[in-house]
Design a protein around this motif. Structure first.
Motif, PDB file in Angstrom:
ATOM      1  N   ALA A 150       5.736   7.299   4.761  1.00 37.14           N
ATOM      2  CA  ALA A 150       6.272   7.264   3.391  1.00 37.14           C
ATOM      3  C   ALA A 150       7.527   6.414   3.299  1.00 37.14           C
ATOM      4  O   ALA A 150       7.704   5.640   2.352  1.00 37.14           O
ATOM      5  CB  ALA A 150       6.561   8.685   2.910  1.00 37.14           C
ATOM      6  N   GLN A 154       6.006   2.774   3.187  1.00 42.34           N
ATOM      7  CA  GLN A 154       5.769   3.040   1.756  1.00 42.34           C
ATOM      8  C   GLN A 154       4.307   3.375   1.471  1.00 42.34           C
ATOM      9  O   GLN A 154       3.730   2.955   0.467  1.00 42.34           O
ATOM     10  CB  GLN A 154       6.215   1.854   0.890  1.00 42.34           C
ATOM     11  CG  GLN A 154       7.714   1.691   0.776  1.00 42.34           C
ATOM     12  CD  GLN A 154       8.318   1.055   2.020  1.00 42.34           C
ATOM     13  OE1 GLN A 154       7.868   0.013   2.467  1.00 42.34           O
ATOM     14  NE2 GLN A 154       9.352   1.677   2.578  1.00 42.34           N
ATOM     15  N   PRO A 156       2.100   6.737   1.002  1.00 39.84           N
ATOM     16  CA  PRO A 156       2.021   8.199   0.954  1.00 39.84           C
ATOM     17  C   PRO A 156       0.898   8.696   1.865  1.00 39.84           C
ATOM     18  O   PRO A 156      -0.248   8.256   1.738  1.00 39.84           O
ATOM     19  CB  PRO A 156       1.728   8.503  -0.517  1.00 39.84           C
ATOM     20  CG  PRO A 156       2.165   7.274  -1.258  1.00 39.84           C
ATOM     21  CD  PRO A 156       1.918   6.129  -0.333  1.00 39.84           C
TER      22      PRO A 156
END
Length: 294
Positions: A150, A154, A156
């Motif tokens: 995350a 970047q 999720p």
């Protein structure tokens, strides 16, 4: 059953998923390093996650190195893995073990600590290597890898890794998953994924049941939603050799090799990653000395 990894998509490509059985890989590491149960769980979780990350890379000869420094008594955990599913790893203090934690599980967080960093070095064949580093958040490792994806990439993600250890210190089962949200995912799919992940039992419970990587993804995402893309073998594999250590000795230089010959008459080297020992006789050292002089 041989270890393997599954790559898959779900929900019309809105979710990317990986799942792995790593029991034999972690068993080999446990045997080579004589790790005690808590250390086995920590090293096994790190190797399981790193193997999935290595298989995410493109290119035949690309690789990844994961370094975990949580400040705990286990010391540093280092794992190498590549796009072929070949993984090796070690811990500084393999004889680390504690009583079970309040949940009745091996206390990996206590062994690893969370006062430090998780670092990832990607070698993708370019001059500059990609390096990402995030602070440790729990020391349980699944949550730490989740935070890495995350924060540093970047993406999720949800990472689940688990290792079960037998009373005789051998590995009963090991496995894990990584589920990632693609940029085109709708809010409804993200919400559904969170609900499903929160509802399923811990990954250690799933592998204890003997569930395959496919079955783990079916449990996570729904069998009718999973599209299996690829199935690949994974294994413990070290890249060390007598020749490589010989070249390392050559790099020591003429004077140091001469000192070894005169003082010890031979050299003994040990690989941290696989615990293999290589002996160099006086005659072999003389040949290496000649190479150093050339």
């Amino acid at each position: 059953m041989n270890d393997y990894l599954i790559k898959a998509l779900a929900y019309d490509g809105q979710i990317r998923a990986y799942a792995i059985s790593s029991t034999e890989m972690v068993s080999e590491a446990q045997r080579r390093h004589d790790t005690w149960p808590t250390a086995s769980a920590a090293l096994g979780r790190a190797m399981t996650a790193s193997t999935m990350m290595g298989m995410m890379l493109k290119g035949e000869n690309n690789s990844i190195t994961v370094k975990i420094e949580g400040g705990g008594p286990i010391g540093v955990i280092i794992v190498d893995s590549n796009t072929k599913g070949e993984t090796r790893g070690y811990v500084t203090n393999p004889h680390t073990h504690f009583e079970l934690n309040s949940k009745g599980k091996l206390d990996v967080a206590r062994a690893v600590g969370k006062d430090g960093f998780l670092s990832v070095l990607k070698d993708i064949g370019m001059r500059e290597k990609f390096t990402g580093q995030v602070p440790m958040v729990s020391g349980e490792l699944g949550e730490d890898f989740t935070y890495y994806f995350a924060s540093s990439e970047q993406v999720p993600s949800a990472v689940g890794v688990g290792v079960l250890v037998n009373p005789d210190n051998s590995i009963k089962a090991s496995g894990g998953f990584i589920v990632q949200v693609m940029p085109n995912a709708s809010d409804a799919i993200v919400d559904l994924l969170e609900e499903r992940i929160n509802a399923i039992p811990p990954i250690s419970r799933l592998i204890e049941k003997g569930m395959t990587p496919e079955e783990i993804l079916f449990e996570l995402l729904g069998e009718d939603q999973v599209q299996i893309l690829e199935k690949s073998p994974v294994r413990f594999q070290c890249t060390c050799s007598h020749e490589r250590f010989g070249q390392a000795i050559v790099s020591l230089g003429e004077q140091e090799i001469t000192d070894i010959i005169e003082e010890d008459g031979q050299a003994e080297t040990n690989c941290q990653f696989c615990n293999a020992t290589y002996i160099f006789t006086k005659e072999e050292l003389q040949t290496l000395l000649d190479q150093a002089r050339a």
